[in-house]
Design a protein around this motif. Structure first.
Motif, PDB file in Angstrom:
ATOM      1  N   LEU A  48     -34.750  -1.147  12.407  1.00 26.17           N
ATOM      2  CA  LEU A  48     -35.214  -0.854  13.757  1.00 26.17           C
ATOM      3  C   LEU A  48     -34.128  -1.222  14.748  1.00 26.17           C
ATOM      4  N   ALA A  49     -34.107  -0.501  15.863  1.00 21.86           N
ATOM      5  CA  ALA A  49     -33.135  -0.787  16.910  1.00 21.86           C
ATOM      6  C   ALA A  49     -33.622  -1.954  17.756  1.00 21.86           C
ATOM      7  N   ALA A  50     -32.764  -2.930  17.957  1.00 25.20           N
ATOM      8  CA  ALA A  50     -33.066  -4.061  18.826  1.00 25.20           C
ATOM      9  C   ALA A  50     -32.931  -3.612  20.284  1.00 25.20           C
ATOM     10  N   PRO A  51     -33.369  -4.438  21.240  1.00 23.29           N
ATOM     11  CA  PRO A  51     -33.228  -4.065  22.654  1.00 23.29           C
ATOM     12  C   PRO A  51     -31.802  -3.734  23.073  1.00 23.29           C
ATOM     13  N   ASP A  52     -30.815  -4.324  22.370  1.00 27.27           N
ATOM     14  CA  ASP A  52     -29.419  -4.023  22.710  1.00 27.27           C
ATOM     15  C   ASP A  52     -28.941  -2.709  22.098  1.00 27.27           C
ATOM     16  N   GLY A  53     -29.826  -2.017  21.345  1.00 28.11           N
ATOM     17  CA  GLY A  53     -29.479  -0.728  20.767  1.00 28.11           C
ATOM     18  C   GLY A  53     -28.940  -0.801  19.356  1.00 28.11           C
ATOM     19  N   HIS A  54     -28.608  -1.990  18.886  1.00 29.19           N
ATOM     20  CA  HIS A  54     -28.057  -2.142  17.545  1.00 29.19           C
ATOM     21  C   HIS A  54     -29.177  -2.231  16.506  1.00 29.19           C
ATOM     22  N   PRO A  79     -25.932   6.070   5.882  1.00 27.94           N
ATOM     23  CA  PRO A  79     -26.934   7.060   6.260  1.00 27.94           C
ATOM     24  C   PRO A  79     -27.888   6.607   7.358  1.00 27.94           C
ATOM     25  N   CYS A  80     -28.283   5.328   7.325  1.00 32.50           N
ATOM     26  CA  CYS A  80     -29.237   4.842   8.324  1.00 32.50           C
ATOM     27  C   CYS A  80     -28.622   4.894   9.729  1.00 32.50           C
ATOM     28  N   LEU A  81     -27.368   4.508   9.813  1.00 38.89           N
ATOM     29  CA  LEU A  81     -26.686   4.524  11.106  1.00 38.89           C
ATOM     30  C   LEU A  81     -26.567   5.948  11.641  1.00 38.89           C
ATOM     31  N   ASP A  82     -26.178   6.873  10.766  1.00 37.36           N
ATOM     32  CA  ASP A  82     -26.043   8.269  11.190  1.00 37.36           C
ATOM     33  C   ASP A  82     -27.395   8.863  11.559  1.00 37.36           C
ATOM     34  N   CYS A  83     -28.420   8.525  10.784  1.00 34.98           N
ATOM     35  CA  CYS A  83     -29.760   9.045  11.029  1.00 34.98           C
ATOM     36  C   CYS A  83     -30.288   8.549  12.375  1.00 34.98           C
ATOM     37  N   HIS A  84     -30.090   7.276  12.662  1.00 37.48           N
ATOM     38  CA  HIS A  84     -30.544   6.717  13.942  1.00 37.48           C
ATOM     39  C   HIS A  84     -29.788   7.325  15.102  1.00 37.48           C
ATOM     40  N   ARG A  85     -28.507   7.545  14.934  1.00 34.40           N
ATOM     41  CA  ARG A  85     -27.687   8.094  16.010  1.00 34.40           C
ATOM     42  C   ARG A  85     -28.045   9.545  16.318  1.00 34.40           C
ATOM     43  N   THR A  86     -28.287  10.341  15.283  1.00 32.29           N
ATOM     44  CA  THR A  86     -28.524  11.773  15.476  1.00 32.29           C
ATOM     45  C   THR A  86     -29.999  12.125  15.628  1.00 32.29           C
ATOM     46  N   GLY A  87     -30.880  11.279  15.074  1.00 30.70           N
ATOM     47  CA  GLY A  87     -32.309  11.566  15.137  1.00 30.70           C
ATOM     48  C   GLY A  87     -32.768  12.601  14.131  1.00 30.70           C
ATOM     49  N   VAL A  88     -31.928  12.917  13.145  1.00 32.86           N
ATOM     50  CA  VAL A  88     -32.306  13.881  12.108  1.00 32.86           C
ATOM     51  C   VAL A  88     -32.062  13.249  10.738  1.00 32.86           C
ATOM     52  N   ALA A  89     -32.743  13.800   9.718  1.00 33.43           N
ATOM     53  CA  ALA A  89     -32.599  13.274   8.365  1.00 33.43           C
ATOM     54  C   ALA A  89     -31.164  13.431   7.868  1.00 33.43           C
ATOM     55  N   ARG A 122     -38.859   8.528  14.615  1.00 34.47           N
ATOM     56  CA  ARG A 122     -38.662   9.231  15.891  1.00 34.47           C
ATOM     57  C   ARG A 122     -39.995   9.730  16.435  1.00 34.47           C
ATOM     58  N   LEU A 123     -40.150   9.613  17.742  1.00 32.98           N
ATOM     59  CA  LEU A 123     -41.281  10.225  18.440  1.00 32.98           C
ATOM     60  C   LEU A 123     -40.725  10.966  19.643  1.00 32.98           C
ATOM     61  N   ARG A 124     -40.837  12.296  19.581  1.00 30.45           N
ATOM     62  CA  ARG A 124     -40.234  13.158  20.608  1.00 30.45           C
ATOM     63  C   ARG A 124     -38.761  12.802  20.739  1.00 30.45           C
ATOM     64  N   GLY A 125     -38.319  12.361  21.907  1.00 26.02           N
ATOM     65  CA  GLY A 125     -36.890  12.080  22.063  1.00 26.02           C
ATOM     66  C   GLY A 125     -36.516  10.640  21.801  1.00 26.02           C
ATOM     67  N   THR A 126     -37.479   9.821  21.406  1.00 28.50           N
ATOM     68  CA  THR A 126     -37.210   8.401  21.187  1.00 28.50           C
ATOM     69  C   THR A 126     -37.022   8.107  19.703  1.00 28.50           C
ATOM     70  N   VAL A 127     -35.856   7.590  19.338  1.00 29.39           N
ATOM     71  CA  VAL A 127     -35.562   7.196  17.958  1.00 29.39           C
ATOM     72  C   VAL A 127     -35.454   5.682  17.924  1.00 29.39           C
ATOM     73  N   ILE A 128     -36.343   5.036  17.168  1.00 29.95           N
ATOM     74  CA  ILE A 128     -36.370   3.573  17.164  1.00 29.95           C
ATOM     75  C   ILE A 128     -35.798   2.967  15.890  1.00 29.95           C
ATOM     76  N   THR A 157     -43.822   4.793  13.409  1.00 24.33           N
ATOM     77  CA  THR A 157     -43.182   4.850  14.718  1.00 24.33           C
ATOM     78  C   THR A 157     -44.216   4.838  15.838  1.00 24.33           C
ATOM     79  N   ILE A 158     -45.255   5.640  15.686  1.00 25.18           N
ATOM     80  CA  ILE A 158     -46.317   5.681  16.704  1.00 25.18           C
ATOM     81  C   ILE A 158     -46.957   4.307  16.844  1.00 25.18           C
ATOM     82  N   ALA A 159     -47.224   3.650  15.724  1.00 21.97           N
ATOM     83  CA  ALA A 159     -47.850   2.326  15.759  1.00 21.97           C
ATOM     84  C   ALA A 159     -46.968   1.326  16.496  1.00 21.97           C
ATOM     85  N   ILE A 160     -45.670   1.333  16.190  1.00 17.00           N
ATOM     86  CA  ILE A 160     -44.751   0.376  16.812  1.00 17.00           C
ATOM     87  C   ILE A 160     -44.608   0.653  18.301  1.00 17.00           C
ATOM     88  N   LEU A 161     -44.458   1.910  18.686  1.00 22.00           N
ATOM     89  CA  LEU A 161     -44.310   2.241  20.101  1.00 22.00           C
ATOM     90  C   LEU A 161     -45.573   1.912  20.878  1.00 22.00           C
TER      91      LEU A 161
END
Length: 245
Positions: A48-54, A79-89, A122-128, A157-161
């Motif tokens: 998961l992304a921390a508040p600082d984005g990492h 893969p996890c880093l790329d997936c979080h950055r791009t928002g796609v599998a 991901r939920l809509r434009g938010t990737v966590i 994701t929905i639960a966490i958000l």
């Protein structure tokens, strides 16, 4: 227990967090374990992304998986880093190739894994964050498994958000309540100072505010002291000029 039963129970467990308080780490640990149980994968982990984005490692199906995820973060490739950055599998059918993460691939193959499938949380434009799925054999996940993995990630994701939104709303409500209560205290103190010093309400507020600023105190604390009798109205620092309330 059949695969379908485990799948249904997992989705129910995830959905249950939508109406109840929950432990995020426990939720994600259950999700990682169920991925290994239900899907054609040998290990799973979530970041998961921390508040600082990492990204931070939040859950893993095994200690070996946790170490791989920590290495991925340390090496800043995988893969996890790329997936979080791009928002796609992100999929790698055979990590022996070393592409596109040479250091990560070498360590992962040495740990006994040949392929990986990372799914965005991901939920809509938010990737966590992202869900990492590793297999001992090369190849891609079956389409049905890929769809289930994404469904797991979506519900989590929905639960966490929602949980975050509820906490933020609680903080905002508490801040608003405190502000309203502070204003009530201030109005009461203004009335007491005005009566005892024969001032109008504007002058009374100016006296309270000037005293608070002059002594580096919170205005509400000065007002509370006046109401409680710890600070006499006559001991307030007199302001040089009037200030609007």
């Amino acid at each position: 227990m059949t695969r379908e039963t485990v799948l249904v129970r997992t989705l129910v467990a995830l959905a249950d967090t939508l109406v109840d308080d929950f432990d995020v780490v426990d939720l994600l640990t259950v999700l990682a374990d169920r991925c290994v149980e239900v899907l054609d994968v040998d290990a799973a982990g979530l970041m998961l992304a921390a508040p600082d984005g990492h990204l931070r490692v939040m859950a893993s199906s095994s200690e070996a998986m946790r170490m791989l995820e920590l290495f991925e973060l340390q090496a800043q490739e995988g893969p996890c880093l790329d997936c979080h950055r791009t928002g796609v599998a992100v999929v790698s059918e055979d990590l022996v190739s070393g592409l596109p993460w040479p250091r990560f691939c070498a360590v992962t193959v040495a740990a006994g894994y040949r392929s990986v499938h990372a799914v965005p949380m991901r939920l809509r434009g938010t990737v966590i964050g992202a869900l990492n799925l590793f297999r001992a054999a090369p190849g891609v996940l079956p389409d049905a498994d890929a769809a289930i993995a994404q469904a797991f990630a979506d519900v989590a994701t929905i639960a966490i958000l929602q949980h975050r939104a509820a906490l933020e709303a609680q903080v905002i409500n508490e801040q608003l309540t405190n502000a309203l209560n502070s204003r009530v205290v201030l109005e009461q103190a203004k009335g007491m100072v005005a009566e005892r010093l024969n001032l109008d309400m504007e002058q009374s507020f100016a006296a309270l505010r000037h005293h608070a600023r002059n002594r580096n105190l919170r205005l509400v604390d000065v007002a509370t002291s006046v109401i409680g009798g710890q600070l006499a109205a006559g001991d307030l620092d007199a302001p040089a000029t009037k200030q609007p309330s």
